[in-house]
Design a protein around this motif. Structure first.
Motif, mmCIF file in Angstrom:
data_model
loop_
_atom_site.group_PDB
_atom_site.id
_atom_site.type_symbol
_atom_site.label_atom_id
_atom_site.label_comp_id
_atom_site.label_asym_id
_atom_site.label_seq_id
_atom_site.Cartn_x
_atom_site.Cartn_y
_atom_site.Cartn_z
ATOM 1 N N ARG A 59 85.089 72.434 40.089
ATOM 2 C CA ARG A 59 86.199 72.952 40.906
ATOM 3 C C ARG A 59 86.893 74.155 40.272
ATOM 4 O O ARG A 59 87.571 74.923 40.945
ATOM 5 N N ASP A 60 86.753 74.329 38.956
ATOM 6 C CA ASP A 60 87.391 75.444 38.248
ATOM 7 C C ASP A 60 86.485 76.654 38.086
ATOM 8 O O ASP A 60 86.903 77.669 37.541
ATOM 9 N N SER A 61 85.236 76.526 38.536
ATOM 10 C CA SER A 61 84.283 77.631 38.372
ATOM 11 C C SER A 61 84.263 78.517 39.608
ATOM 12 O O SER A 61 84.941 78.253 40.591
ATOM 13 N N ARG A 62 83.466 79.555 39.539
ATOM 14 C CA ARG A 62 83.233 80.442 40.685
ATOM 15 C C ARG A 62 81.768 80.332 41.067
ATOM 16 O O ARG A 62 80.946 79.893 40.275
ATOM 17 N N THR A 63 81.453 80.747 42.280
ATOM 18 C CA THR A 63 80.050 80.743 42.707
ATOM 19 C C THR A 63 79.633 82.153 43.099
ATOM 20 O O THR A 63 80.464 82.993 43.426
ATOM 21 N N VAL A 64 78.332 82.384 43.093
ATOM 22 C CA VAL A 64 77.793 83.671 43.512
ATOM 23 C C VAL A 64 77.982 83.882 45.018
ATOM 24 O O VAL A 64 77.837 84.997 45.500
ATOM 25 N N THR A 65 78.319 82.818 45.741
ATOM 26 C CA THR A 65 78.519 82.902 47.192
ATOM 27 C C THR A 65 79.990 82.945 47.581
ATOM 28 O O THR A 65 80.308 83.034 48.758
ATOM 29 N N ARG A 66 80.860 82.838 46.599
ATOM 30 C CA ARG A 66 82.310 82.801 46.801
ATOM 31 C C ARG A 66 82.762 81.573 47.597
ATOM 32 O O ARG A 66 83.801 81.597 48.255
ATOM 33 N N GLU A 67 81.972 80.521 47.546
ATOM 34 C CA GLU A 67 82.353 79.282 48.216
ATOM 35 C C GLU A 67 83.493 78.613 47.460
ATOM 36 O O GLU A 67 83.688 78.849 46.269
ATOM 37 N N ASP A 68 84.227 77.757 48.150
ATOM 38 C CA ASP A 68 85.344 77.040 47.560
ATOM 39 C C ASP A 68 84.798 75.912 46.690
ATOM 40 O O ASP A 68 84.314 74.900 47.197
ATOM 41 N N THR A 69 84.868 76.072 45.387
ATOM 42 C CA THR A 69 84.296 75.083 44.472
ATOM 43 C C THR A 69 85.088 73.775 44.462
ATOM 44 O O THR A 69 84.555 72.741 44.056
ATOM 45 N N ARG A 70 86.308 73.799 44.938
ATOM 46 C CA ARG A 70 87.066 72.543 45.041
ATOM 47 C C ARG A 70 86.412 71.620 46.062
ATOM 48 O O ARG A 70 86.343 70.409 45.863
ATOM 49 N N LYS A 71 85.892 72.195 47.147
ATOM 50 C CA LYS A 71 85.197 71.395 48.171
ATOM 51 C C LYS A 71 83.830 70.935 47.671
ATOM 52 O O LYS A 71 83.420 69.802 47.917
ATOM 53 N N ILE A 72 83.119 71.818 46.985
ATOM 54 C CA ILE A 72 81.814 71.452 46.425
ATOM 55 C C ILE A 72 81.985 70.335 45.407
ATOM 56 O O ILE A 72 81.216 69.369 45.387
ATOM 57 N N HIS A 73 82.989 70.443 44.573
ATOM 58 C CA HIS A 73 83.262 69.466 43.513
ATOM 59 C C HIS A 73 83.340 68.041 44.070
ATOM 60 O O HIS A 73 82.796 67.105 43.489
ATOM 61 N N GLU A 74 83.998 67.891 45.208
ATOM 62 C CA GLU A 74 84.178 66.567 45.818
ATOM 63 C C GLU A 74 82.853 65.928 46.221
ATOM 64 O O GLU A 74 82.696 64.712 46.137
ATOM 65 N N LYS A 75 81.886 66.731 46.675
ATOM 66 C CA LYS A 75 80.624 66.199 47.204
ATOM 67 C C LYS A 75 79.490 66.210 46.186
ATOM 68 O O LYS A 75 78.501 65.509 46.369
ATOM 69 N N LEU A 76 79.621 66.971 45.130
ATOM 70 C CA LEU A 76 78.518 67.147 44.196
ATOM 71 C C LEU A 76 78.510 66.095 43.085
ATOM 72 O O LEU A 76 77.458 65.673 42.636
ATOM 73 N N ASN A 77 79.687 65.690 42.649
ATOM 74 C CA ASN A 77 79.795 64.710 41.562
ATOM 75 C C ASN A 77 79.047 65.187 40.315
ATOM 76 O O ASN A 77 78.271 64.446 39.718
ATOM 77 N N ALA A 78 79.264 66.429 39.961
ATOM 78 C CA ALA A 78 78.637 67.020 38.772
ATOM 79 C C ALA A 78 79.733 67.530 37.845
ATOM 80 O O ALA A 78 80.872 67.758 38.266
ATOM 81 N N ARG A 79 79.334 67.749 36.597
ATOM 82 C CA ARG A 79 80.308 68.200 35.605
ATOM 83 C C ARG A 79 79.577 68.944 34.506
ATOM 84 O O ARG A 79 78.435 68.637 34.185
ATOM 85 N N GLY A 80 80.236 69.890 33.918
ATOM 86 C CA GLY A 80 79.658 70.579 32.779
ATOM 87 C C GLY A 80 79.679 69.687 31.547
ATOM 88 O O GLY A 80 80.719 69.127 31.214
ATOM 89 N N ALA A 81 78.539 69.547 30.914
ATOM 90 C CA ALA A 81 78.509 68.825 29.635
ATOM 91 C C ALA A 81 79.220 69.659 28.578
ATOM 92 O O ALA A 81 79.724 69.139 27.594
ATOM 93 N N HIS A 82 79.259 70.951 28.832
ATOM 94 C CA HIS A 82 79.945 71.906 27.969
ATOM 95 C C HIS A 82 80.785 72.796 28.875
ATOM 96 O O HIS A 82 80.378 73.107 29.989
ATOM 97 N N PRO A 83 81.937 73.259 28.427
ATOM 98 C CA PRO A 83 82.788 74.091 29.275
ATOM 99 C C PRO A 83 82.236 75.513 29.432
ATOM 100 O O PRO A 83 81.492 75.992 28.580
ATOM 101 N N ILE A 84 82.586 76.123 30.539
ATOM 102 C CA ILE A 84 82.299 77.548 30.702
ATOM 103 C C ILE A 84 83.621 78.300 30.661
ATOM 104 O O ILE A 84 84.675 77.762 30.955
ATOM 105 N N HIS A 85 83.542 79.555 30.282
ATOM 106 C CA HIS A 85 84.722 80.396 30.128
ATOM 107 C C HIS A 85 84.338 81.802 30.571
ATOM 108 O O HIS A 85 83.178 82.193 30.452
#
Length: 127
Positions: A59-85
């Motif tokens: 939910r805190d990342s960006r996508t190459v499609t500019r989609e709302d990652t908050r919405k993707i986050h809810e349905k994907l159930n994925a997480r970074g094992a390591h943070p991105i910055h």
């Protein structure tokens, strides 16, 4: 699925075909693509990059499609094992269903200039 290349080059390649790097919108899509498209079982770039700080959350990342990652986050159930910055290790990648199932929904970070495989999402009827 294409050969190993840098992140920005792959973004441009996908865009030149009226597509984009794979951005999974839910868990079912992620499983289907990693089972059927990740033929080599190697690390693959995802269309997620950067964050507003050091974050493990989609939910805190960006996508190459500019989609709302908050919405993707809810349905994907994925997480970074390591943070991105945005300044360091800004790209996420994962492995295929047939290689290491532990890394399908746990993303590994990279600096974006390593050679990785990738999948382009391209419309059947590109405009």
């Amino acid at each position: 699925e294409y050969g190993k290349q840098w992140y920005q080059r792959r973004v441009r390649d996908c865009n030149s075909m009226n597509g984009h790097l794979f951005v999974p919108n839910d868990a079912h899509e992620m499983i289907w693509v990693t089972q059927n498209m990740y033929n080599h079982g190697d690390w693959h770039w995802l269309g997620f990059f950067c964050s507003n700080g050091n974050s493990h959350e989609v939910r805190d990342s960006r996508t190459v499609t500019r989609e709302d990652t908050r919405k993707i986050h809810e349905k994907l159930n994925a997480r970074g094992a390591h943070p991105i910055h945005h300044d360091n290790q800004a790209c996420w990648m994962n492995q295929g269903y047939n290689r290491d199932r532990n890394w399908i929904f746990r993303f590994h970070h990279q600096h974006c200039h390593e050679g990785r495989r990738y999948v382009c999402e391209i419309p059947l009827d590109p405009q």
